[in-house]
Every structure is written in C-alpha cells, then in structure tokens.
Write an enzyme that holds these catalytic residues in place. Structure first.
Site, PDB file in Angstrom:
ATOM      1  N   HIS A   5     -58.723 -23.480 -93.933  1.00 39.81           N
ATOM      2  CA  HIS A   5     -57.608 -23.236 -94.845  1.00 39.81           C
ATOM      3  C   HIS A   5     -57.648 -24.160 -96.066  1.00 39.81           C
ATOM      4  CE1 HIS A   5     -55.364 -20.495 -92.229  1.00 39.81           C
ATOM      5  NE2 HIS A   5     -55.796 -21.228 -91.220  1.00 39.81           N
TER       6      HIS A   5
ATOM      7  N   ASN B  73     -52.743 -16.047 -99.155  1.00 38.36           N
ATOM      8  CA  ASN B  73     -53.831 -15.375 -98.452  1.00 38.36           C
ATOM      9  C   ASN B  73     -55.100 -16.171 -98.696  1.00 38.36           C
ATOM     10  OD1 ASN B  73     -54.319 -14.457-101.226  1.00 38.36           O
ATOM     11  ND2 ASN B  73     -55.716 -12.976-100.317  1.00 38.36           N
TER      12      ASN B  73
END
Length: 197
Positions: free
Chosen positions: A54, A43
């Site tokens: 990311h 997550n």
C-alpha cells in the site's frame, strides 16, 4: 479476514512491463480484528500494485505523514506495512481496482466500494475509519458537502474521518498539512472521549 505475512525486504523497482501488467493486480487488505484506525485509500496505483504494498509509489506522502503525526515510532517503508497491525492500524482501499490514476474510476465503483467497505468494517470493527481522499468519501456515501475531519455519521458503528489524499499528485495539500490533520486524528483517537465511543 485477510492479513499479510510481513517482509522487510525492499522489492525491486518494477519495469515498464511490470507496471503495465499491474493493472490486473489487487493489493490485499491489511486488516485485523478491533483495529484502532483503518486507513482507507482511494484505490491502488500501478506502482503500488506492481510491488504489492500500500502507498508504494515513491513520492506518496502517506508513510512520512503517518510518522510525522506520531502514528509510527519511525518512518516505515511500504514493504514494512505489516508492522502497522501490532500498533492497531490497518489499510484498505475504497475501490480495489488498480488504475494509473484515480480519475479513471467511475462513480458507481465508489458506491460499490462503499458497500464493500461497510462489510469489511462489520468484520474487523475498527474504532475509526480514516478516508485518505475526501472526494472518494463524498462520492461513495452520497455526502457531497462533507468537510475534512470528523464526520457526524457512523459506518457500521465506526467513527469516520475524512482526510486529503496523500498522493504526490494532490497539490492542494502539502506534507505539513497532511501531518497536521493526521495528528489531529491521532490526538482525537487517544482522547478519553474517543475511547468511550
């Protein structure tokens, strides 16, 4: 299908207030149809959500390991993530909720994340889904004894690999370990046997 327009500008370092506010942010999936590998993190952390890219936290070993394993021609920065798509790679997360640490997630969130991931895989049909966090994989899919590497089951027709989390907080695996395991994945993906699947 979500994908993101690329930017090559480095985002500013988030302030403490921006990090605190990042708990309310979601990092969009980086996906396209027919990917070779869809990398699935656990997550987003606060730093990653704050900058919107990311594996964005300094010290996270995803990008160095990806390059060291031969997936990328050079070391990409998190804000260059869009350059993965033309190479056939994408990124998603098991659980979209942002937390300061993955330990804040509840088991039912992993299970719900597994169902969300199955839907995403049906949509973008990657050849392989590579989980970057074996504990998340075990919990989401009820596979408490799963080991690192290629898994025997499929997810919506995609092969599954379980890998360690690249987080700098994961002291069980060094960068060299991550590179070796990612290289094994890359070599398998490039093998004729994998292309026939």
């Amino acid at each position: 299908m979500m994908s993101r327009a690329g930017t090559t500008a480095a985002p500013p370092k988030p302030s403490k207030a921006e990090l605190a506010a990042a708990v309310h942010k979601v990092v969009p999936d980086l996906v396209a149809p027919n990917l070779t590998v869809l990398f699935c993190g656990i997550n987003p952390g606060l730093y990653t959500a704050a900058i919107g890219h990311h594996f964005g936290r300094p010290g996270n070993r995803f990008w160095p390991a990806l390059h060291g394993a031969g997936f990328t021609p050079r070391l990409f920065k998190p804000w260059e993530e869009h350059e993965l798509l033309p190479l056939g790679y994408g990124i998603t997360n098991m659980v979209p909720r942002t937390t300061a640490a993955a330990s804040a997630l509840r088991p039912e969130e992993y299970v719900a994340g597994g169902a969300r991931l199955a839907h995403l895989v049906r949509t973008c049909t990657p050849r392989v889904v590579a989980f970057l966090g074996i504990g998340a994989y075990r919990t989401a899919f009820g596979r408490p004894k799963a080991q690192l590497g290629l898994q025997p089951e499929l997810l919506e027709g995609s092969r599954l690999w379980a890998l360690p989390s690249p987080s700098g907080l994961n002291a069980n695996h060094q960068l060299s370990d991550l590179i070796a395991m990612l290289r094994a994945l890359r070599l398998w993906v490039e093998s004729p046997a994998a292309r026939d699947r």
